[in-house]
Structure formats: structure tokens, C-alpha cells
Design an enzyme around this catalytic site. Structure first.
Site, mmCIF file in Angstrom:
data_model
loop_
_atom_site.group_PDB
_atom_site.id
_atom_site.type_symbol
_atom_site.label_atom_id
_atom_site.label_comp_id
_atom_site.label_asym_id
_atom_site.label_seq_id
_atom_site.Cartn_x
_atom_site.Cartn_y
_atom_site.Cartn_z
ATOM 1 N N TYR A 182 58.968 76.351 -78.004
ATOM 2 C CA TYR A 182 58.223 77.584 -78.250
ATOM 3 C C TYR A 182 59.053 78.805 -77.891
ATOM 4 O O TYR A 182 60.119 78.688 -77.288
ATOM 5 C CB TYR A 182 56.889 77.579 -77.486
ATOM 6 C CG TYR A 182 56.988 77.901 -76.012
ATOM 7 C CD1 TYR A 182 57.476 76.977 -75.101
ATOM 8 C CD2 TYR A 182 56.579 79.137 -75.527
ATOM 9 C CE1 TYR A 182 57.558 77.278 -73.746
ATOM 10 C CE2 TYR A 182 56.649 79.448 -74.177
ATOM 11 C CZ TYR A 182 57.139 78.515 -73.296
ATOM 12 O OH TYR A 182 57.225 78.824 -71.966
ATOM 13 N N ARG B 41 67.985 81.240 -78.819
ATOM 14 C CA ARG B 41 67.474 80.248 -77.859
ATOM 15 C C ARG B 41 66.586 79.223 -78.559
ATOM 16 O O ARG B 41 66.643 78.026 -78.244
ATOM 17 C CB ARG B 41 66.693 80.957 -76.745
ATOM 18 C CG ARG B 41 66.165 79.988 -75.698
ATOM 19 C CD ARG B 41 65.570 80.697 -74.508
ATOM 20 N NE ARG B 41 64.406 81.475 -74.878
ATOM 21 C CZ ARG B 41 63.811 82.357 -74.071
ATOM 22 N NH1 ARG B 41 64.265 82.555 -72.853
ATOM 23 N NH2 ARG B 41 62.741 83.018 -74.479
ATOM 24 N N LYS C 57 63.169 75.385 -73.722
ATOM 25 C CA LYS C 57 61.867 76.067 -73.729
ATOM 26 C C LYS C 57 60.866 75.176 -74.447
ATOM 27 O O LYS C 57 60.453 75.421 -75.583
ATOM 28 C CB LYS C 57 61.975 77.459 -74.373
ATOM 29 C CG LYS C 57 60.836 78.389 -73.975
ATOM 30 C CD LYS C 57 61.163 79.826 -74.289
ATOM 31 C CE LYS C 57 59.984 80.762 -74.110
ATOM 32 N NZ LYS C 57 59.539 80.964 -72.736
HETATM 33 C C1 LIG Z 1 60.149 79.174 -66.738
HETATM 34 C C2 LIG Z 1 60.521 80.498 -67.296
HETATM 35 N N1 LIG Z 1 61.634 81.105 -66.856
HETATM 36 C C3 LIG Z 1 62.007 82.308 -67.325
HETATM 37 C C4 LIG Z 1 61.263 82.979 -68.285
HETATM 38 C C5 LIG Z 1 61.713 84.313 -68.794
HETATM 39 O O1 LIG Z 1 62.223 84.207 -70.089
HETATM 40 P P1 LIG Z 1 62.211 85.442 -71.105
HETATM 41 O O2 LIG Z 1 62.854 86.577 -70.390
HETATM 42 O O3 LIG Z 1 63.004 84.977 -72.256
HETATM 43 O O4 LIG Z 1 60.789 85.724 -71.426
HETATM 44 C C6 LIG Z 1 60.101 82.371 -68.782
HETATM 45 C C7 LIG Z 1 59.306 83.065 -69.814
HETATM 46 O O5 LIG Z 1 58.263 82.655 -70.207
HETATM 47 C C8 LIG Z 1 59.726 81.110 -68.280
HETATM 48 O O6 LIG Z 1 58.616 80.496 -68.736
#
Ligand SMILES: Cc1ncc(COP(=O)(O)O)c(C=O)c1O
Length: 287
Positions: free
Chosen positions: A32, A51, A149
Site C-alpha cells: 500500500y 517505493r 510497505k
Molecule cells: C511504519 C511506518 N514508518 C514510517 C512511516 C512514514 O512514511 P511516509 O513518510 O512515507 O509516510 C509510516 C507511514 O505510514 C509507517 O507506517
């Protein structure tokens, strides 16, 4: 009414239906993304799509949509939902199978679901209007593939509830040697004087797009020193400032850890400088 997108069709969110035999539902077998947008403009779209593509490769999933197809779908979703302050949530799963089995099915028709949801106005670095965060701490007990992710988020969900049950709004996670990994749904930075530190990426952390944008912005447009290096629990507890980062919050100041006040209980001056810079450059540097 929220308009969603499901397998080639725009439709009201409440009318979107997925089979219970979808591997996303059965196994959490999906990838996702969450992409923020303000006034119809996506922030860091290509970083998010990079990503997404890395994640799909990691789980060996091919999709029939090109990057341009995806961007067209997102833009249409933003328009149909009013072009306000909107996050796009999208997930791509390994589709519906006739029979439940762990191994990948021979024929895979991925399920693509996306919808838009309201997010706060873009943060501007103003100390008086900053959203302040309290966190608890805990041992990172998730799996060893946190760099993907994946929609399999039960580990993160349970950690988030540890934080909530402790009266906090997030939780900082530490590995078995008491080094910081990340938070349940954010990356983490600490500030010592004019030095900003965040742990290096590995399989125990998600490569946050906001983390990346923050490091790039600070290095390009400020005199602060940004060090990507291990951060211990002791470092966190004596830091001048602690920040969370994620796409819908950008950089968020933490004012208490396990009930102990950080940075005098207010958003700090380095946070204000960093978030102000990110607000100035979120579109021009990363679109
Ligand atoms: C576990 C985790 N780490 C870091 C992030 C931060 O990622 P981003 O800056 O791409 O939203 C998220 C965002 O949902 C996350 O779920």
C-alpha cells in the site's frame, strides 16, 4: 460522498466491494501507499511510486498499470473528491483466488483499491499552531521485513495500541539492543543542539518519504547537520527535540515520552525551522 477507485471503476466508497477470497483479506498479501495532496497537488508522488514499485518487486507482484496510469487515477480521484487537503490511500493485493493456499496462485489478477480521505491543512512550521504528540516506548516486536510497505500491519497495529493504552498517541520502538528503529506509523528524528539525527534504513524501518524529504531539504537549504546513524534510547531521552515524520503529518514535534516532558513541552525552534523549510520546498523540490 467519497469517491473511490476499484479495479478500473470510480464509484462511491460505500458501494466498493471486494471478495472475501481476495489474498489481501486472507493473508494481508498486498502493498500500500499513502500520498498526501494539497489543493489538487500531490506531494512527493514519484518518491511514493518509487517505493511502491520497490515493494511490488520485493513481493514478486507484477501490475498492469504504468506510472502514468497510476498518476491519472490519483489526479481523477482528487478532482472527484474536491481537490482539498486529501490523502490518497491505495493498495494493490495479489487478487482473488478460487482456493485458499499460501503459495502464489498461477494466475494473478491484482486488486487495485484507492480512495481519498481528508487530511489536516499543510503544516507551516508555526509553533503556536503545531500539533503536539505524546509517545510511549516499547520493544520493536514486528517482523524482519518492515522495509516493505505491506498491508500486513498487525505488528504495527498492536504497537500502536500499546501506545494508546499507555495514554499516548504514538510509540517509539527500540530493538533488542535498545536502539531506535521507528514508531508504529512514523519515522523518528532527534535534535541535539544544531545536529539532527535519525537511524539508518534497514529491514526494521520503512523508508519514509517524509524522512527522505526532510533529510534532503535540511541538507540542501539549511546549515543544520543531519546525521544518519544509530540512535540509542539514552540519546532519545536526553534529546533537545524529538520529531515524528509521516506523509500526513510531515514533521511532528513530540512533547512527552513515557510521561516525561521533552523540549519544555512545546514545539522546538529546530522543528519550526525544519517544518518551515519543508513547507517552502514540498512542491518545488519533490514533485
Ligand atoms: C511504519 C511506518 N514508518 C514510517 C512511516 C512514514 O512514511 P511516509 O513518510 O512515507 O509516510 C509510516 C507511514 O505510514 C509507517 O507506517
Amino acid at each position: 460522498m467519497t469517491i473511490a477507485y476499484l479495479n478500473n471503476e470510480f464509484l462511491p466508497l460505500e458501494d466498493a466491494r471486494v471478495s472475501p477470497m481476495d489474498r489481501g483479506f486472507l493473508f494481508g498479501d498486498g502493498i500500500y501507499e499513502v500520498i498526501p495532496s494539497y489543493g489538487g497537488r500531490l506531494v512527493g508522488a514519484h518518491l511514493h511510486l518509487n517505493r511502491l514499485e520497490r515493494g511490488l518487486r520485493e513481493v514478486q507482484m507484477d501490475i498492469p498499470w504504468t506510472r502514468d496510469d497510476l498518476l491519472d487515477i490519483f489526479k481523477e480521484l482528487l478532482t472527484r473528491n474536491g481537490n482539498g487537503n486529501l490523502g490518497i490511500y491505495l493498495q494493490i493485493t495479489r487478487g482473488v483466488t478460487p482456493k485458499r493456499g499460501h503459495a502464489f496462485p498461477e494466475v494473478v489478477r491484482p486488486t487495485f483499491f484507492a480512495y481519498a480521505f481528508d487530511i489536516p491543512a499543510p503544516p507551516d512550521g508555526n509553533i503556536d499552531s503545531a500539533t503536539l504528540w505524546t509517545v510511549s516506548t516499547g520493544e520493536d516486536l514486528r517482523w524482519q521485513r518492515c522495509h516493505i510497505k505491506s498491508t500486513s500491519l498487525l505488528g504495527n497495529v498492536l504497537h500502536m495500541m500499546e501506545g494508546v493504552n499507555a495514554g499516548a498517541s504514538e510509540i517509539l520502538l527500540f530493538d533488542e539492543d535498545d536502539f531506535l528503529t521507528e514508531a508504529a506509523a512514523c519515522n523518528v528524528f532527534i535534535v541535539e543542539g544544531s545536529v539532527i539525527r535519525t537511524p539508518a534504513l534497514d529491514h526494521q524501518k520503512l523508508a519514509g518519504v517524509t524522512r527522505d524529504m526532510t533529510i534532503t531539504t535540511l541538507r540542501q537549504y539549511s546549515d543544520f547537520k543531519v546525521r544518519v546513524e544509530p540512535v540509542s534510547r539514552a540519546d532519545v531521552l536526553k534529546a533537545d527535540e524529538v520529531w515524528l515524520s509521516s506523509s500526513t503529518k510531515e514533521i511532528a514535534p513530540v512533547i512527552a515520552i513515557d510521561g516525561r516532558v521533552v523540549g519544555g513541552g512545546v514545539a522546538g525552534p529546530v522543528w519550526a525551522a525544519a517544518q518551515t523549510l519543508l513547507a517552502q520546498h514540498r512542491f518545488d523540490t519533490f514533485e
